[in-house]
Design a protein around this motif. Structure first.
Motif, PDB file in Angstrom:
ATOM      1  N   PRO A   1       0.839  -1.007   0.032  1.00 45.45           N
ATOM      2  CA  PRO A   1      -0.133   0.069   0.160  1.00 45.45           C
ATOM      3  C   PRO A   1       0.762   1.292  -0.162  1.00 45.45           C
ATOM      4  O   PRO A   1       0.277   2.256  -0.303  1.00 45.45           O
TER       5      PRO A   1
ATOM      6  N   ASN B   1      -4.792   1.869  -2.883  1.00 40.18           N
ATOM      7  CA  ASN B   1      -6.231   2.087  -2.151  1.00 40.18           C
ATOM      8  C   ASN B   1      -7.031   3.171  -3.247  1.00 40.18           C
ATOM      9  O   ASN B   1      -8.308   3.103  -2.857  1.00 40.18           O
TER      10      ASN B   1
ATOM     11  N   GLN C   1       5.685   0.328   6.761  1.00 40.85           N
ATOM     12  CA  GLN C   1       4.174   0.229   6.948  1.00 40.85           C
ATOM     13  C   GLN C   1       3.914   0.256   8.394  1.00 40.85           C
ATOM     14  O   GLN C   1       3.078   1.072   8.883  1.00 40.85           O
TER      15      GLN C   1
ATOM     16  N   GLY D   1       1.780  11.323   3.368  1.00 44.63           N
ATOM     17  CA  GLY D   1       2.609  10.861   2.123  1.00 44.63           C
ATOM     18  C   GLY D   1       2.226   9.382   1.976  1.00 44.63           C
ATOM     19  O   GLY D   1       2.631   8.845   0.790  1.00 44.63           O
ATOM     20  N   THR D   2       1.749   8.455   2.867  1.00 44.23           N
ATOM     21  CA  THR D   2       1.358   7.330   2.331  1.00 44.23           C
ATOM     22  C   THR D   2       0.503   6.998   1.619  1.00 44.23           C
ATOM     23  O   THR D   2       0.489   5.705   1.205  1.00 44.23           O
ATOM     24  N   ALA D   3      -0.618   7.850   1.759  1.00 39.56           N
ATOM     25  CA  ALA D   3      -1.680   7.490   0.819  1.00 39.56           C
ATOM     26  C   ALA D   3      -2.479   6.464   1.024  1.00 39.56           C
ATOM     27  O   ALA D   3      -2.643   5.802  -0.154  1.00 39.56           O
ATOM     28  N   THR D   4      -2.576   5.731   2.197  1.00 42.42           N
ATOM     29  CA  THR D   4      -3.252   4.571   2.105  1.00 42.42           C
ATOM     30  C   THR D   4      -4.687   4.993   2.889  1.00 42.42           C
ATOM     31  O   THR D   4      -5.127   4.175   3.776  1.00 42.42           O
ATOM     32  N   GLY D   5      -5.093   6.029   2.552  1.00 43.06           N
ATOM     33  CA  GLY D   5      -6.578   6.377   2.909  1.00 43.06           C
ATOM     34  C   GLY D   5      -7.141   5.719   4.094  1.00 43.06           C
ATOM     35  O   GLY D   5      -6.988   6.240   5.227  1.00 43.06           O
TER      36      GLY D   5
END
Ligand code: ADP
Ligand code: MG
Lengths: 293, 298
Positions: free
Chosen positions: A143, A188, B191, B268-272
């Motif tokens: 992700p 995502n 992560q 920054g990680t954009a993993t909603g």
């Protein structure tokens, strides 16, 4: 909606069909696997020849996932042997008994030639897995990486490919799975079908000799199943060697060379799609098919 | 919304600090005790950053905190991986380390590992020179002991972060032929960082304050500086008030930096869905449980 453009050849993007070294790419012999007391695989044998597509069907809990996870050693086995491309997967042979045999009895101990399995070094297992692509039910894309970064990660850090080389191949793969426009998009922000197509591209980027699919469409909304199956059919037609756990009859009839029916850890029956689907010989196969049709 | 909040930061703080000072002054001048008079001049002189030694002492506090925290994170990663290892000796080593350093007072660790170990000639803590900088033994000991102590606490935070990563990620990495090392450094730890960063910020807030304990090693950091000030001018009230204000300033500035880091990282990680929103500066300063993230704090 989006019809993936997979008409161009997929394997061309990775420089042609990876050529397995042996005629029999997968050779699983008498594999036994327990989860604690639960006997999950019972003397399972499975052979997959070069460029063959084998579809595995069977009720939930019959051991399909476990079987293909054993093929790339994500699961340990307790007895039997699995060879991929002629190499024993996950283990090396060691003299049976070994340290357990008392010193005095070593000389006249075990029958000559008897061996047991000792788990291989982590590094060797990692090396073997480079040859085996795997596609998961739940995609498992990284992700924190974009679509392209997901694809080029392993070629760069595992295969040692140059960045430019990996990016060129990654873009070609994205284009062949119909997602060239999604290069810089994070997982995502993609639909399930798009994520799964990128997961397939990610596995292909390692130029594997064998691809394993574990129910690749069962976590997808119905309207997205087609686009993923299209990519898989294309792969099969181009000569990729594949084991696919799936209950998609249309897919199996169209591209499978063989269908393997599993139940309760046993291979119940196998044959061409027509034999297994139209005239199954085993009661358990008939019962299972009547439920899913 | 955020723009309004940001505009409100500086006035709010200014008012806060003035309020604290006023409280101190008022509290003392209206005191029933006739023998004590708060001396605002001495207080301001003690507080004055240009007076002898103040900036140097703050510098020592900050540098030691940063280095000790960095060491703590590195050791915490090792200890966390050790705790989760398949190989028993690794697990035992990690558990014993954590058990000892969480189970004994930091003050005792400082005294034992510096004076005790020094007296036993096990390790001399001799001064060393790096790039022309002479680093006295007491400062080395301070960084190492604070870092090792911190590592024992970071281990649990980092382990929780690693456990929060979907096992499917490890399997995907393995199936691509990645080794354990690559899987950790490229896939799992980046992560896990999203989960680790908020409590790590809280740990650093603690570290800034905890460094005051290294006065026992004779290191002149912020607290020790004011011990010396009040020894010389016999005005402990003013000196320690100034000391407290400096620490409050350090942790307050850190609170702002922390909330910025958290926001940037979450973006920054954009993993909603799985991203942890950066806590507001209010949450960081006042510990608002409703907005700070779940894994923070002890
Ligand atoms: N990690 C595990 N630990 C214990 N039991 C497991 C584990 N994974 C699978 N099983 C059990 O093994 C059996 C076979 O599972 P699986 O291979 O996932 O079946 P299928 O994919 O055919 O549905 C099931 O009974 C399942 O509950
Ligand atoms: Mg399954």
């Amino acid at each position: 909606m989006t019809t993936p453009n997979v008409s161009g050849n997929l394997l061309g993007a990775i420089g042609g069909v990876p050529r397995p070294e042996t005629d029999v790419v997968v050779d699983a012999r008498d594999v036994n696997k327990w989860f604690g007391r639960l006997h999950v695989l019972k003397d399972v044998c499975l052979q997959v020849k070069r460029q063959e597509t084998v579809v595995v069907i069977g009720p939930s809990g019959s051991g399909k996932t476990t079987l293909i996870r054993c093929v790339n050693h994500l699961e340990k086995i307790q007895s039997g042997r699995i060879f991929v491309n002629g190499h024993l997967i996950g283990y090396r042979e060691a003299p049976a008994g070994g340290i357990k045999v008392p010193i005095a009895r070593r000389r006249n101990g075990k029958a000559p030639g008897a061996t047991k399995l000792v788990e291989d070094k982590e590094k060797n297992i990692a090396q073997q897995r480079q040859e085996i692509g795997m596609v998961f039910q739940r995609f498992n894309l990284f992700p924190h990486m974009t679509a392209l970064e997901n694809i080029i990660e392993a070629p760069i850090h595992v295969r040692g490919a140059s960045h430019d080389e990996a990016v060129a191949m990654g873009r070609a793969l994205l284009e062949r799975v119909g997602l060239a426009a999604k290069e810089h998009v994070y997982p995502n922000q993609l639909s399930g079908g798009q994520q799964q197509r990128i997961a397939i591209a990610r596995a292909l980027a390692m130029k594997p000799a064998l691809m394993l699919f574990d129910e690749p469409t069962s976590a997808l909304d119905p309207e997205m199943i087609g686009e993923v199956l299209e990519v898989m059919k294309e792969l099969a037609r181009e000569g990729m060697t594949m084991i696919v756990v799936s209950h998609e009859m249309g897919f199996a009839r169209e591209v499978a060379n063989r269908v393997v029916m599993m139940d309760d850890g046993v291979v119940v029956e196998e044959g061409t799609p027509d034999q297994v689907f139209s005239s199954p010989t085993q009661e358990r196969t008939k019962a299972f098919l009547s439920k899913i049709l | 919304m955020t723009a309004l909040r940001n505009r409100g930061i500086r006035p709010a703080l200014l008012v806060g600090f003035l309020f604290l000072i006023a409280l101190a002054v008022a509290g003392c001048s209206s005191s029933k005790s006739q023998s004590f008079q708060f001396d605002a001049n001495i207080f301001l002189q003690d507080l004055n950053p240009t007076s002898q030694g103040v900036l140097g002492a703050l510098y020592v506090t900050i540098v030691i905190s940063v280095i000790a925290q960095a060491l703590g994170v590195a050791l915490g990663v090792l200890a966390a991986l050790g705790k989760m290892a398949h190989i028993a000796p690794f697990r035992v080593t990690a558990n014993v380390y954590i058990w000892i350093f969480r189970g004994t007072p930091l003050l005792v660790q400082l005294a034992f590992l510096y004076y005790g170990v020094g007296a036993a000639h096990l390790w001399g803590w001799d001064p060393i020179t790096i790039n022309g900088f002479l680093i006295p033994g007491a400062i080395q000991a301070a960084m190492v002991i604070l870092g090792v102590n911190e590592g024992a606490y970071m281990a649990e935070i980092i382990r929780a972060g690693i456990m929060a990563v979907d096992p499917g990620q490890t399997e995907a990495a393995k199936s691509l032929g990645m080794t354990y090392r690559l899987t950790m450094t490229r896939i799992v730890l980046p992560q896990a960082a999203r989960v680790i960063i908020p409590p790590l910020g809280n740990e650093f807030n603690n570290m800034l304050k905890t460094t005051s304990l290294i006065f026992v090693l004779g290191v002149v950091e912020t607290y020790n500086h004011y011990v010396i000030v009040q020894v010389n001018n016999f005005r402990p009230f003013e000196a320690y008030a100034a000391c407290a204000l400096w620490f409050l300033l350090l942790t307050t500035i850190w609170g702002f930096i922390q909330s910025r880091i958290e926001k940037r990282f979450a973006r920054g990680t954009a993993t909603g869905s799985s991203a942890i929103p950066g806590a507001s500066w209010r949450a960081r300063l006042f510990g608002n449980a409703a907005t700070s993230s779940g894994l923070g704090g002890h």
